[in-house]
Design an enzyme around this catalytic site. Structure first.
Site, PDB file in Angstrom:
ATOM      1  CE  LYS A 197      40.322  43.307  29.126  1.00 24.07           C
ATOM      2  NZ  LYS A 197      38.927  43.087  29.530  1.00 24.07           N
ATOM      3  NE  ARG A 207      40.700  36.736  33.204  1.00 28.71           N
ATOM      4  CZ  ARG A 207      41.624  36.370  31.654  1.00 28.71           C
ATOM      5  NH1 ARG A 207      42.257  35.118  31.925  1.00 28.71           N
ATOM      6  NH2 ARG A 207      41.729  37.198  30.939  1.00 28.71           N
ATOM      7  NE  ARG A 218      38.932  37.594  29.463  1.00 29.07           N
ATOM      8  CZ  ARG A 218      37.798  36.939  30.086  1.00 29.07           C
ATOM      9  NH1 ARG A 218      37.166  36.024  29.253  1.00 29.07           N
ATOM     10  NH2 ARG A 218      37.563  36.644  31.340  1.00 29.07           N
ATOM     11  CD  GLU A 234      41.304  47.420  18.584  1.00 24.84           C
ATOM     12  OE1 GLU A 234      40.174  47.880  18.707  1.00 24.84           O
ATOM     13  OE2 GLU A 234      41.276  45.870  18.350  1.00 24.84           O
ATOM     14  CE  LYS A 249      41.732  45.401  31.937  1.00 20.13           C
ATOM     15  NZ  LYS A 249      40.440  44.871  31.990  1.00 20.13           N
ATOM     16  CB  SER A 275      43.562  42.525  39.501  1.00 20.87           C
ATOM     17  OG  SER A 275      43.956  41.664  38.425  1.00 20.87           O
ATOM     18  CE1 TYR A 314      40.562  46.125  41.293  1.00 17.80           C
ATOM     19  CE2 TYR A 314      42.386  46.212  40.036  1.00 17.80           C
ATOM     20  CZ  TYR A 314      40.934  46.048  40.113  1.00 17.80           C
ATOM     21  OH  TYR A 314      40.491  45.311  39.221  1.00 17.80           O
TER      22      TYR A 314
HETATM   23  C1  PBG Z   1      36.390  42.039  31.573  1.00 22.43           C
HETATM   24  C2  PBG Z   1      37.521  42.663  32.266  1.00 22.43           C
HETATM   25  C3  PBG Z   1      38.615  42.144  32.790  1.00 22.43           C
HETATM   26  C4  PBG Z   1      39.274  43.114  33.703  1.00 22.43           C
HETATM   27  C5  PBG Z   1      38.500  44.119  33.672  1.00 22.43           C
HETATM   28  N1  PBG Z   1      37.481  44.001  32.916  1.00 22.43           N
HETATM   29  C6  PBG Z   1      39.108  40.786  32.726  1.00 22.43           C
HETATM   30  C7  PBG Z   1      39.691  40.119  31.574  1.00 22.43           C
HETATM   31  O1  PBG Z   1      39.407  40.601  30.447  1.00 22.43           O
HETATM   32  O2  PBG Z   1      39.918  38.907  31.745  1.00 22.43           O
HETATM   33  C8  PBG Z   1      40.620  43.102  34.284  1.00 22.43           C
HETATM   34  C9  PBG Z   1      40.816  44.202  35.422  1.00 22.43           C
HETATM   35  C10 PBG Z   1      41.917  43.592  36.357  1.00 22.43           C
HETATM   36  O3  PBG Z   1      42.689  42.603  35.906  1.00 22.43           O
HETATM   37  O4  PBG Z   1      42.380  44.288  37.281  1.00 22.43           O
HETATM   38  N2  PBG Z   1      35.297  42.142  32.066  1.00 22.43           N
END
Ligand code: PBG
Length: 326
Positions: A197, A207, A218, A234, A249, A275, A314
């Protein structure tokens, strides 16, 4: 002039021929729909930066799950927005917390007709918005977070989740959750590890969707977009710790990582078309600059071609519909 010896265009001459020779066939059963549930809502509310996506009330979940079943989707991935947040994300481990209630509701509605997955991470529940708890110096405390993830996993398993989606990127999180589940007899609860990720700009609309309180970034736990090899490291670590699925991801900007992971993974590989990837298609389509339907279909097809067995998107409901029409 010599005639071309090879004519690959022969296999592209008609829709029937193209259908016959297609190397990749996306099936709705491999699609997973992310779903947002917000505590205290009585009516579903649109998310502005994710056109067509809503924050749902708990009760609306019945209908969303029914639509997903009707579309033939493989599963739903639940995210929740609590009314109250605190430093430790205590709403995540509370059996009456909104995510755990949503899991119970979705599992009842699904009645085994699709797989119910839940996000296992603290960012929706902490008032600072990080995926783990903080140490005194403000850094994200890996090992204290693991203990909480264990409790969160048990709450989610008790609520009936089939699959726990570990998205927090703490080291050792898969092993910690597996141990906690097994110790309480939840040996059939699966773990989907968000293994590779990346710290991506493409999580912006998400968010908004979860009303994230995060300031800063992060980057001390999510991966650097520059690193390809580390994605395989990973994924290997997570399989060693007992992950039942691994995930890459975001999806499209990381197809190289996805292909690497898929080439060696011993477990099913998922990819999350996140997203911001979805929103880019929607925004351009809204301006008439690209065709929405072909762009979404091309995205999902490419993600599967690169090696994903499962795709979170989505657009899952619509993609399933388009696949049936084609
Ligand atoms: C963390 C999480 C995130 C997403 C899925 N799980 C946000 C992040 O890491 O900031 C993002 C998924 C997306 O952008 O569609 N719980």
């Amino acid at each position: 002039m010599a005639f071309p010896q090879r004519r690959p265009r022969r296999l592209r001459t008609t829709p029937a021929m193209r259908r016959l020779v297609s190397e990749v066939r996306v099936d709705p059963a491999q699609l997973v729909l992310p779903v947002f549930v917000k505590e205290g809502l009585t009516e579903s509310r649109p998310i502005v930066s994710l056109p067509g996506v809503h924050q749902h009330s708990l009760a609306a979940l019945d209908d969303v799950v029914e639509q997903a079943v009707t579309a033939g989707l493989g599963g739903v991935m639940l995210f929740a927005i609590p009314e109250v947040r605190d430093a430790d994300g205590s709403g995540a481990v509370d059996p009456g917390g909104i995510l755990n209630l949503a899991i119970a509701r979705a599992t009842a509605a699904a009645a085994g007709r699709l797989v119910v997955m839940a996000d296992l991470c603290l960012d929706e529940f902490t008032d600072h918005g990080h995926c783990g708890v903080l140490a005194h110096d403000g850094s994200v405390d890996n090992d204290s977070t693991l203990t909480i993830y264990g409790h969160m996993a048990l709450a989610q398993a008790r609520a009936g989740a089939d699959v726990l989606g570990l998205s927090g990127m703490m080291d050792g999180q898969v092993a910690a959750v597996r141990d906690a589940l097994d110790a309480e007899g939840f040996t059939d609860t699966s773990i989907l590890a968000y293994s590779a990720k990346y710290a991506s700009a493409a999580y912006g609309p998400f968010r908004d969707a979860v009303e994230s309180e995060l300031t800063g970034d992060r980057k001390t736990y999510q991966m650097d977009p520059a690193n390809r090899r580390e994605g395989s490291v990973e994924a290997d670590l997570d399989q060693g710790e007992g992950a039942d699925f691994v995930m890459v991801k975001p999806a499209l900007p990381y197809l190289d990582v996805l292909a690497d992971v898929a080439a060696t993974s011993a477990v099913p590989v998922a990819a999350y078309h996140v997203s911001g990837e979805y929103a880019q298609i929607e925004a351009a389509a809204e301006r008439g600059w690209i065709d929405r339907r072909s762009a979404h279909l091309e995205a999902v097809t490419s993600i599967v071609r690169a090696g994903a067995d499962i795709v979170l998107t989505y657009a899952a409901l619509e993609v399933a519909q388009w696949l049936k029409e084609r």
